[in-house]
Structures are given as structure tokens and as C-alpha cells.
Write a protein that holds these residues in place. Structure first.
Motif: not given
Length: 102
Positions: A22, A26, A29-30, A57-58, A60-61, A64, A79
Motif C-alpha cells: 500500500d 501511495s 501515486y504521490g 487512496l489506501g 498510507t495516502a 505521503v 511514506v
């Protein structure tokens, strides 16, 4: 007692693996969204982080952390303790993620 400790260790290993996956997603994506937000749209890193957190998202988003290297045109997303990913802006190809680090 030993069986209980082994079961707890197995659960921890499974949870860690899922959390790490995850976190990698993240961070990727970040980095990608942060790169576009900062280098294409001209927004500050703080606004870009807010955009990423809003995506939800998830697990851990919200953890970030973004850092921009304007000279290298690279956005790095982290993360803490789990994952780091970078995306680099090229005017010809846009923002591209670097290789995934496992």
C-alpha cells in the motif's frame, strides 16, 4: 505459548507485507501526481500534498511526504519507513515514474 507467538509473528509479517505494498502504491501515486501538480501546473508542494491526501487512496495516502528538486525536475514521495518513489518531468514526455524500489 510458542504456538501463539508464531501465530502473532505470522500475522505481523502478513500485515507488514500488505502495508508495504500500500505504501509503495501511495508513494508512486504521490510522486506522479506531485510531479504533474508542481512542474506542469506550477503549484507549491503543500498544495500538491493536499491534493494527494484528498484522493484517499489506501491507508498510507495521508502519510505521503513530498520533496521537489527543481533543478533536476524531480518530485520524490516518501511514506516514512516504508517506501520512496520519484517521478521526473521531461517537457517531451511529461512526468515519468522512476523504477519501483522494492
Amino acid at each position: 505459548m510458542l504456538l501463539l507467538m508464531l501465530a502473532l509473528a505470522a500475522l505481523l509479517a502478513l500485515a507488514w507485507t500488505a502495508l508495504r505494498r500500500d505504501a509503495l502504491a501511495s508513494a508512486a501515486y504521490g510522486a506522479r501526481v506531485g510531479c504533474v501538480c508542481h512542474f506542469v501546473s506550477g503549484q507549491g508542494a503543500g498544495q500538491c500534498k493536499a491534493d494527494i491526501a484528498l484522493a484517499g487512496l489506501g491507508q498510507t495516502a495521508g502519510l505521503v511526504m513530498l520533496s521537489a528538486d527543481d533543478a533536476a525536475r524531480t518530485m520524490t514521495a516518501r511514506v516514512p519507513l516504508l517506501a520512496t518513489q520519484s517521478a521526473t518531468f521531461d517537457p517531451a514526455t511529461g512526468c515519468r515514474l522512476g523504477p519501483w524500489s522494492n
